[in-house]
Design an enzyme around this catalytic site. Structure first.
Site, mmCIF file in Angstrom:
data_model
loop_
_atom_site.group_PDB
_atom_site.id
_atom_site.type_symbol
_atom_site.label_atom_id
_atom_site.label_comp_id
_atom_site.label_asym_id
_atom_site.label_seq_id
_atom_site.Cartn_x
_atom_site.Cartn_y
_atom_site.Cartn_z
ATOM 1 N N ARG A 60 0.826 -1.204 0.000
ATOM 2 C CA ARG A 60 0.000 0.000 0.000
ATOM 3 C C ARG A 60 0.861 1.255 0.000
ATOM 4 O O ARG A 60 0.399 2.341 -0.359
ATOM 5 C CB ARG A 60 -0.947 -0.024 1.214
ATOM 6 N N TYR A 124 -15.542 16.999 -15.064
ATOM 7 C CA TYR A 124 -15.872 15.582 -15.163
ATOM 8 C C TYR A 124 -16.951 15.266 -14.116
ATOM 9 O O TYR A 124 -16.918 15.773 -12.988
ATOM 10 C CB TYR A 124 -14.616 14.747 -14.938
ATOM 11 N N LYS A 223 -6.374 6.985 -19.012
ATOM 12 C CA LYS A 223 -6.675 7.556 -20.317
ATOM 13 C C LYS A 223 -5.433 7.581 -21.220
ATOM 14 O O LYS A 223 -4.838 6.552 -21.468
ATOM 15 C CB LYS A 223 -7.280 8.941 -20.126
#
Length: 407
Positions: A60, A124, A223
């Protein structure tokens, strides 16, 4: 390649930035699929936890595969930029499980209860929803202003001293609105407000917000940075190394929005072709936008490269190229849009963007469904708007598909 004293080109950084040769001399950094790491001694463990010695602790908190992705993107965002001393700008990046996780760290790590975020009207859908529906439960407010109106922005900063952060998304999703980074960041700095810029649509290849004084940059690495639609991810990049290494790192780790070695591996390999992909994406988008602009069935085209786009001049001032994203609306409205999308054969009806193939979506019923209709319309996101992420196929095939779907 981690030596900031050298001056490699952008394309070279895409391929080699942040790579450290590991013990087995693998050509590419391997997938470090380990949840935890061993220490040589109790003393070493304590030293690594205190930050006195470098080393990996727990998945993590990062691993070598993640570290390479972080370093490479930081180098790309800093490419060619200098700090206040005239030296190569150094940035720190933290890779997250998603773009929304990166945005959450930026917000929660900088804005406290009783403070506010100043942002604009076209964001967004997920970003808008976290600001409107999640942060208020933590007593974090929002001030939404038209960022084209610099006087309104200045008035908001002057009258509301609880504003702690300005969040900018430019070009915006899905309207392709573009706002002036230099002017907005200067206003924020004059009032002691930190600035975070979502650079997902542009990538560091087309736009570098740190050149205008931004404090943070976020990306959905899902993206264009990944480019192949194979992995979800997000990154937060900051120029205050000390704060990124302490408060922001602590927020990131405790919120638990960490990435993983496999997705980081896919991201690193996607980054290797970023510049060549973007060149093709952009070249195709110009031709597609012009085709749509000239087509009698199309009512509106939102593409920064078109001279009649209201933000064309701003985009050309701060971007290398107008980019690969556009949106448009057919004259027949929603019904014509549905028929059009159902008739496509090459362009894919899918949410997300930035993949090698062309993706088309309907924001009002997908990515911005959670935004109230009256707000959505106010922001320019109409019921019939279609968003298009132009891919790297032969552009004649993309245009041919659009043409036959509009017949």
């Amino acid at each position: 390649m981690t030596d900031n004293n050298t001056n490699p080109g952008f394309d070279t950084l895409c391929l080699h930035g942040g790579h450290v040769t590991e013990s087995n001399r693998a050509h590419l950094t391997p997938i470090y699929a380990s949840s935890t790491y061993e220490f040589d001694s109790a003393e070493q463990a304590a030293a690594i936890f205190r930050g006195e010695e470098k080393g990996y602790i727990y998945g993590r908190w990062g691993n070598p595969t993640i570290a390479e992705a972080e370093e490479r993107i930081a180098m790309l965002e800093a490419f060619g930029l200098k700090d206040a001393n005239g030296e190569q700008l150094k940035l720190k990046a933290i890779l997250h499980a998603s773009g929304m996780a990166a945005i959450s760290t930026a917000f929660m790590g900088n804005v406290k209860a009783g403070e506010k975020i100043l942002t604009h009207q076209s964001l967004y859908g997920g970003t808008h929803e976290i600001i409107e529906k999640i942060l208020p439960d933590f007593s974090i407010g929002a001030v939404i202003v038209d960022f084209h109106d610099l006087k309104a922005v200045e008035q908001a900063l002057q009258t509301d001293k609880t504003i702690r952060m300005m969040h900018i998304e430019t070009p915006a999703n899905p309207t392709l609105q573009c706002v002036d980074l230099a002017e907005l960041i200067a206003l924020a700095k004059a009032h002691g407000v930190v600035v975070c810029v979502d650079n997902t649509f542009a990538t560091p290849y087309l736009q570098q917000p740190f050149a205008f004084g931004a404090d943070y940059v976020v990306h959905s690495t899902t993206k264009f940075l990944n480019g192949h639609g194979t992995a979800i991810g997000g990154i937060l990049v900051g120029k205050d190394i000390a704060r990124m290494s302490t408060a922001l790192t602590k927020t990131h780790r405790l919120l638990g929005g960490n990435s993983n070695a496999f997705d980081a591996f896919l991201l690193v390999n996607g980054l290797r072709t970023l510049s060549v992909r973007m060149d093709r994406h952009c070249a195709n988008a110009e031709k597609v936008a012009q085709f749509l602009h000239d087509h009698p069935a199309v009512g509106v085209v939102n593409y920064l490269g078109l001279a009649d786009h209201p933000d064309h001049a701003i985009g050309m001032k701060q971007m290398k190229h107008p980019g690969a994203m556009l949106s448009f609306e057919l004259k027949g409205g929603f019904d014509a849009g549905v028929k059009f999308m159902n008739s496509l054969k090459i362009c894919l009806n899918a949410v997300s963007l930035g993949t090698c193939d062309t993706l088309i979506s309907h924001p009002a019923s997908t990515t911005h469904m959670g935004v109230a209709r009256e707000q959505r319309l106010k922001f320019g996101i109409t019921d019939g708007m279609i968003r298009m992420s132009v891919g790297i196929e032969n552009v004649e095939d993309i245009i041919g598909d659009l043409e036959q779907a509009m017949r």
